[in-house]
Design a protein around this motif. Structure first.
Motif, mmCIF file in Angstrom:
data_model
loop_
_atom_site.group_PDB
_atom_site.id
_atom_site.type_symbol
_atom_site.label_atom_id
_atom_site.label_comp_id
_atom_site.label_asym_id
_atom_site.label_seq_id
_atom_site.Cartn_x
_atom_site.Cartn_y
_atom_site.Cartn_z
ATOM 1 N N GLU A 195 14.789 1.436 54.644
ATOM 2 C CA GLU A 195 14.480 1.859 53.288
ATOM 3 C C GLU A 195 15.579 2.755 52.765
ATOM 4 O O GLU A 195 15.834 3.816 53.320
ATOM 5 N N HIS A 239 16.136 5.049 50.515
ATOM 6 C CA HIS A 239 15.911 6.155 49.585
ATOM 7 C C HIS A 239 17.037 7.165 49.682
ATOM 8 O O HIS A 239 17.524 7.462 50.765
ATOM 9 N N GLY A 244 6.565 2.544 49.646
ATOM 10 C CA GLY A 244 7.335 3.754 49.936
ATOM 11 C C GLY A 244 6.585 4.613 50.932
ATOM 12 O O GLY A 244 5.410 4.362 51.227
#
Ligand SMILES: [Zn+2]
Length: 272
Positions: free
Chosen positions: A90, A92, A186
């Motif tokens: 992920e 982020h 998320g």
């Protein structure tokens, strides 16, 4: 025998039956990432004939225990051996966590992985105690049968859902989500022990609103403050699921835990 996690104690007891006595180092109320060993854990390791762990760098707190107990000879069963791993990718901006460089360690939340883990444990018990091989093989086969029936039953409940989007508390759920067909949009925490920055909180709130996400999964082992803020800001529903058995009443065994997690999540997402 010593298991690092209560879920491994449950699996080992399912295979070992009356021939094993298993102690788990952590309880279901503690986080598998931030556990601080107790003095009694050293004693457990000193007296152990076998250690059952996940591996993949999850139990960083176990290495010093083995050293302090002076048990470099302790046979170790690594239950992630042979499991196909999910890498955490992920992207982020806030994610500095490289916690799972070897692959995400929460393999047990997919029942298909558990079938492999049971095979590894069975092999380990036979190596330690060949006399009861027939019992171990019989128990393992019976357990996998029960797991198989439950998995099909739970999959049917998930298959009826329209909406499968969730936000999870920490990255414990990718195997679970992939197996059953949930979509993780998320994580609140990129790693346990950190807190989301105000910027990250803003991102999460926007994500929930823009994508119309209805459910945030919180975990009883972690701080409930952040999920509560998300609920206040967006009206999102908070549902508590546990990666480890024993934290929620009635989930002391893995089969009950996985049923609880699926049924609770399906109900929250508007299923039967
Ligand atoms: Zn975790």
């Amino acid at each position: 025998m010593v298991a690092t996690l209560p879920v491994l104690k449950d699996f080992t007891e399912a295979v070992g039956g009356p021939h094993v006595r298993v102690v788990s180092l952590i309880t279901g109320f503690e986080s598998e990432h931030t556990y601080s060993p107790k003095p009694s854990d050293i004693l457990s390791i000193q007296n152990a004939d076998l250690l059952i762990k996940i591996g993949l760098g999850l139990e960083i707190w176990a290495a010093s225990l083995i050293e302090n107990a002076n048990r470099p000879d302790l046979p170790i069963v690594t239950t992630s051996n042979g499991v196909a791993l999910i890498k955490d990718d992920e992207g982020h901006a806030d994610d500095h966590g490289d916690d799972h460089a070897q692959g995400n360690p929460h393999i047990w939340l997919d029942p298909e992985n558990v079938k492999m883990m049971i095979a590894v444990i069975t092999k380990g018990l036979i190596a330690a105690d060949a006399i009861h091989e027939a019992d171990y093989r019989k128990n393992a086969a019976a357990y996998i049968d029960r797991l198989d029936v439950l998995q099909k039953n739970l999959q049917a409940k998930v298959n009826g859902l329209q909406d499968r989007a969730i936000i999870t508390h920490h990255p414990a759920w990718p195997y679970f989500a992939r197996r059953f067909g949930f979509v993780i949009k998320g994580n609140i925490l990129s790693q346990v022990g950190s807190e989301p920055s105000p910027k990250r909180m803003g991102q999460l709130i926007r994500l929930i609103k823009q994508e119309g996400i209805k459910v945030v999964v919180s975990e009883p082992q972690l701080n409930q403050k952040i999920p509560q803020i998300l609920a206040q800001e967006t009206g999102v529903r908070i549902v508590s699921l546990s990666p480890l058995p024993g934290a929620i009443p009635g989930t002391e065994h893995y089969l009950d835990l996985i049923r609880y997690n699926i049924e609770t999540l399906v109900a929250a997402l508007g299923g039967a």
